[in-house]
Design a protein around this motif. Structure first.
Motif, PDB file in Angstrom:
ATOM      1  N   PHE A  90       0.812  -1.217   0.000  1.00  0.00           N
ATOM      2  CA  PHE A  90       0.000   0.000   0.000  1.00  0.00           C
ATOM      3  C   PHE A  90       0.850   1.274   0.000  1.00  0.00           C
ATOM      4  O   PHE A  90       0.706   2.129  -0.869  1.00  0.00           O
ATOM      5  CB  PHE A  90      -0.939  -0.027   1.213  1.00  0.00           C
ATOM      6  N   ALA A  91       1.725   1.430   0.977  1.00  0.00           N
ATOM      7  CA  ALA A  91       2.494   2.667   1.128  1.00  0.00           C
ATOM      8  C   ALA A  91       3.411   2.901  -0.065  1.00  0.00           C
ATOM      9  O   ALA A  91       3.543   4.034  -0.535  1.00  0.00           O
ATOM     10  CB  ALA A  91       3.291   2.650   2.420  1.00  0.00           C
ATOM     11  N   ASP A  92       4.056   1.861  -0.566  1.00  0.00           N
ATOM     12  CA  ASP A  92       4.951   2.016  -1.716  1.00  0.00           C
ATOM     13  C   ASP A  92       4.179   2.436  -2.962  1.00  0.00           C
ATOM     14  O   ASP A  92       4.617   3.321  -3.710  1.00  0.00           O
ATOM     15  CB  ASP A  92       5.703   0.708  -1.998  1.00  0.00           C
ATOM     16  N   PHE A 119      -4.130   3.201  15.891  1.00  0.00           N
ATOM     17  CA  PHE A 119      -2.727   3.579  15.835  1.00  0.00           C
ATOM     18  C   PHE A 119      -1.915   2.648  14.935  1.00  0.00           C
ATOM     19  O   PHE A 119      -0.843   3.014  14.485  1.00  0.00           O
ATOM     20  CB  PHE A 119      -2.114   3.602  17.240  1.00  0.00           C
ATOM     21  N   SER A 120      -2.403   1.479  14.675  1.00  0.00           N
ATOM     22  CA  SER A 120      -1.655   0.543  13.840  1.00  0.00           C
ATOM     23  C   SER A 120      -2.398   0.253  12.545  1.00  0.00           C
ATOM     24  O   SER A 120      -2.290  -0.825  11.998  1.00  0.00           O
ATOM     25  CB  SER A 120      -1.396  -0.755  14.607  1.00  0.00           C
ATOM     26  N   ALA A 124      -0.552   3.586   8.595  1.00  0.00           N
ATOM     27  CA  ALA A 124       0.524   4.046   9.473  1.00  0.00           C
ATOM     28  C   ALA A 124       1.855   4.162   8.730  1.00  0.00           C
ATOM     29  O   ALA A 124       2.569   5.153   8.892  1.00  0.00           O
ATOM     30  CB  ALA A 124       0.657   3.117  10.673  1.00  0.00           C
ATOM     31  N   ARG A 125       2.178   3.182   7.916  1.00  0.00           N
ATOM     32  CA  ARG A 125       3.434   3.250   7.164  1.00  0.00           C
ATOM     33  C   ARG A 125       3.391   4.393   6.156  1.00  0.00           C
ATOM     34  O   ARG A 125       4.382   5.076   5.948  1.00  0.00           O
ATOM     35  CB  ARG A 125       3.720   1.922   6.457  1.00  0.00           C
ATOM     36  N   ASN A 128       4.150   7.560   7.974  1.00  0.00           N
ATOM     37  CA  ASN A 128       5.557   7.650   8.359  1.00  0.00           C
ATOM     38  C   ASN A 128       6.493   7.896   7.190  1.00  0.00           C
ATOM     39  O   ASN A 128       7.578   8.444   7.378  1.00  0.00           O
ATOM     40  CB  ASN A 128       5.989   6.381   9.099  1.00  0.00           C
ATOM     41  N   THR A 129       6.098   7.494   5.985  1.00  0.00           N
ATOM     42  CA  THR A 129       6.999   7.607   4.840  1.00  0.00           C
ATOM     43  C   THR A 129       6.557   8.640   3.813  1.00  0.00           C
ATOM     44  O   THR A 129       7.292   8.921   2.886  1.00  0.00           O
ATOM     45  CB  THR A 129       7.144   6.243   4.132  1.00  0.00           C
ATOM     46  N   SER A 130       5.390   9.216   3.998  1.00  0.00           N
ATOM     47  CA  SER A 130       4.830  10.117   2.992  1.00  0.00           C
ATOM     48  C   SER A 130       5.587  11.436   2.919  1.00  0.00           C
ATOM     49  O   SER A 130       6.002  11.989   3.935  1.00  0.00           O
ATOM     50  CB  SER A 130       3.357  10.390   3.299  1.00  0.00           C
TER      51      SER A 130
END
Length: 139
Positions: A90-92, A119-120, A124-125, A128-130
């Motif tokens: 998802f985040a990538d 919170f999880s 969440a990732r 943190n990486t956006s």
């Protein structure tokens, strides 16, 4: 500061319309753009007998996701610039799309009702990486 290029991460659920409506309310004053993205999972290979059918299943999942996003776009009463169906992490996938489309805000929903799950959550990732702002909307 107004957001002019918003990406909405939608799930194949009716609550996703709330996210699209939120995006419309944010970009409308600035005549901004809205893109929709959804993540589909790859069908698992259970046996070599299922392999020939997996190609068809991938196509069906892709088509179902695009039809769902078309319905969201019709109900938005605002032009939707892009629709994307992605596979993988998802985040990538979100980070890549944001970079390619010059997104300045990502809107995601949180379906969790338990405090620890909030919170999880899967976003969440992304948070943190956006490199762009992320808005989490409780659903």
């Amino acid at each position: 500061m107004g957001y002019r290029n918003v990406l909405v991460a939608v799930a194949l659920s009716p609550e996703s319309q709330q996210l699209v409506d939120k995006a419309v309310s944010i970009v409308r004053p600035y005549d901004g753009k809205i893109s929709l993205i959804t993540l589909t999972t790859e069908p698992e290979m259970y046996s070599s007998y299922a392999a020939p059918m997996l190609g068809d299943l991938r196509s069906v999942l892709q088509e179902e996701a695009l039809l769902f996003m078309d319905e969201l776009a019709i109900n938005a009463d605002y032009p939707i610039q892009n629709r994307a169906v992605v596979h993988g992490e998802f985040a990538d996938s979100m980070a890549y799309f944001c970079q390619q489309q010059h997104i300045d805000l990502v809107i995601c929903g949180n379906h969790s009702t338990r405090l620890m799950n909030k919170f999880s959550c899967s976003a969440a990732r992304l948070i943190n990486t956006s490199t762009v702002d992320v808005l989490i909307v409780p659903l």
